[in-house]
Write an enzyme that holds these catalytic residues in place. Structure first.
Site, PDB file in Angstrom:
ATOM      1  N   HIS A   8       0.732  -1.147  -0.059  1.00 11.67           N
ATOM      2  CA  HIS A   8      -0.091   0.034  -0.131  1.00 11.67           C
ATOM      3  C   HIS A   8       0.975   1.326   0.010  1.00 11.67           C
ATOM      4  O   HIS A   8       0.769   2.169  -1.045  1.00 11.67           O
ATOM      5  CB  HIS A   8      -0.929   0.048   1.168  1.00 11.67           C
ATOM      6  CG  HIS A   8      -1.748   1.150   1.305  1.00 11.67           C
ATOM      7  ND1 HIS A   8      -3.104   1.042   1.067  1.00 11.67           N
ATOM      8  CD2 HIS A   8      -1.670   2.355   1.680  1.00 11.67           C
ATOM      9  CE1 HIS A   8      -3.623   2.298   1.222  1.00 11.67           C
ATOM     10  NE2 HIS A   8      -2.676   3.182   1.569  1.00 11.67           N
ATOM     11  N   GLU A   9       1.808   1.179   0.945  1.00  8.90           N
ATOM     12  CA  GLU A   9       2.893   2.512   0.941  1.00  8.90           C
ATOM     13  C   GLU A   9       3.482   2.541  -0.565  1.00  8.90           C
ATOM     14  O   GLU A   9       3.729   3.669  -0.989  1.00  8.90           O
ATOM     15  CB  GLU A   9       3.748   2.243   1.881  1.00  8.90           C
ATOM     16  CG  GLU A   9       3.222   1.981   3.348  1.00  8.90           C
ATOM     17  CD  GLU A   9       2.142   3.358   3.649  1.00  8.90           C
ATOM     18  OE1 GLU A   9       2.502   4.378   3.279  1.00  8.90           O
ATOM     19  OE2 GLU A   9       1.138   2.925   4.396  1.00  8.90           O
ATOM     20  N   GLU A  16      -6.726   6.452  -1.553  1.00  2.86           N
ATOM     21  CA  GLU A  16      -6.730   5.148  -0.570  1.00  2.86           C
ATOM     22  C   GLU A  16      -7.002   4.086  -1.328  1.00  2.86           C
ATOM     23  O   GLU A  16      -6.311   3.066  -1.162  1.00  2.86           O
ATOM     24  CB  GLU A  16      -7.397   5.610   0.642  1.00  2.86           C
ATOM     25  CG  GLU A  16      -6.877   6.595   1.556  1.00  2.86           C
ATOM     26  CD  GLU A  16      -5.450   6.251   2.419  1.00  2.86           C
ATOM     27  OE1 GLU A  16      -5.027   5.110   2.052  1.00  2.86           O
ATOM     28  OE2 GLU A  16      -5.088   7.149   3.124  1.00  2.86           O
ATOM     29  N   HIS A  70       1.428   4.347  -2.735  1.00  2.00           N
ATOM     30  CA  HIS A  70       1.219   5.797  -2.709  1.00  2.00           C
ATOM     31  C   HIS A  70       2.521   6.409  -3.445  1.00  2.00           C
ATOM     32  O   HIS A  70       2.355   7.634  -3.788  1.00  2.00           O
ATOM     33  CB  HIS A  70       1.370   6.214  -1.105  1.00  2.00           C
ATOM     34  CG  HIS A  70      -0.159   6.187  -0.666  1.00  2.00           C
ATOM     35  ND1 HIS A  70      -1.304   6.619  -1.121  1.00  2.00           N
ATOM     36  CD2 HIS A  70      -0.520   5.534   0.553  1.00  2.00           C
ATOM     37  CE1 HIS A  70      -2.289   6.589  -0.336  1.00  2.00           C
ATOM     38  NE2 HIS A  70      -2.104   5.745   0.677  1.00  2.00           N
TER      39      HIS A  70
END
Length: 266
Positions: free
Chosen positions: A138-139, A197, A142
């Site tokens: 997920h990071e 997100e 981003h």
């Protein structure tokens, strides 16, 4: 004994944008409101290139690593993380990444614009390897989607660091402790949109599939955070800020479960 990280930062869930009048770092009080107010007009005229962001983020992470208990590679946490991500040095788009663990109680993780990804020991304590990897994915999402770079630019322009003489020059001196502290506060106030997100969640799902990780790992990680929050007690208190500012974690978990169901044919 684990302490608390000097700022509460979790990029798997957007944080509150509230800026306190004063923060305390290294025993010094910093008047953030005054700092942010100063030079607001000047911020409009400042442009940061990608190279500027990478350089400044690299210096910022040096400061963060020096001011937080970074575990050694031969520690239990260090060895566990290396086993999970030791093969990952570069990600989509040619992004070079580096990893580390802060031995703090926060159930947190974050990425910075130079490719640094830091995991808090508190998160590793409550999650399986697959779940931690989903959070890391997920990071990375981003980073790849430029969310972190854009958030860092915004944080820089909201902080007094923008007024440092020659701050964006390659020959400029590094920022002061106070300026890094103001950046930390501004960066912690960065808030991603629901679309950002969801896109990072989607990247995490793809990341899990490509690395032979449980396709339900992201859904499980989100559900575990929801369960911890609802359980009360010490662990619940560690993630209250995250959930008070981002109440849609259950919806995200449901969405990721449905995505995994579709992939597995359930």
């Amino acid at each position: 004994m684990k302490t608390r990280i000097i700022f509460a930062m979790l990029l798997i869930c957007a944080m509150s944008t509230t800026v306190h009048a004063q923060i305390k770092i290294g025993g010094k009080k910093i008047n953030v409101d005054k700092a942010v107010q100063a030079g607001t007009d000047a911020a409009k005229a400042i442009t940061l290139s990608d190279a500027d962001v990478i350089r400044l983020c690299g210096e910022y992470m040096e400061w963060m690593d020096a001011h937080n208990p970074l575990t050694s590679p031969d520690s239990e946490y260090g060895k566990r993380l290396a086993k999970m991500v030791g093969h990952i040095t570069e990600v989509e788009g040619g992004f070079k990444v580096n990893f580390g663990v802060y031995e703090v109680i926060d159930v947190n993780a974050f990425a910075c614009g130079d490719g640094s990804i830091r995991i808090c020991a508190g998160l590793m304590d409550v999650m399986t390897d697959d779940e931690v990897m989903a959070v890391i994915g997920h990071e990375i999402g981003h980073l790849v989607n430029t969310d972190v770079k854009d958030a860092w630019k915004s944080a820089y322009l909201r902080s007094a660091a923008k007024n440092a003489a020659g701050a964006v020059s390659s020959t400029a001196a590094k920022l002061t402790d106070s300026q890094y502290g103001e950046l930390a506060e501004a960066f912690a106030g960065a808030q991603f949109s629901q679309k950002q997100e969801n896109q990072a969640d989607d990247y995490a799902f793809k990341f899990c599939i490509e690395n032979d990780i449980d396709p339900y790992a992201m859904a499980k990680a989100l559900n575990k955070l929801v369960e911890l929050y609802n359980s009360g007690g010490e662990k619940s208190s560690r993630i209250q800020q995250m959930f008070s500012s981002h109440p849609d974690s259950e919806k995200r978990a449901k969405r990721m479960t449905e995505k995994a169901d579709k992939y597995t044919g359930k």
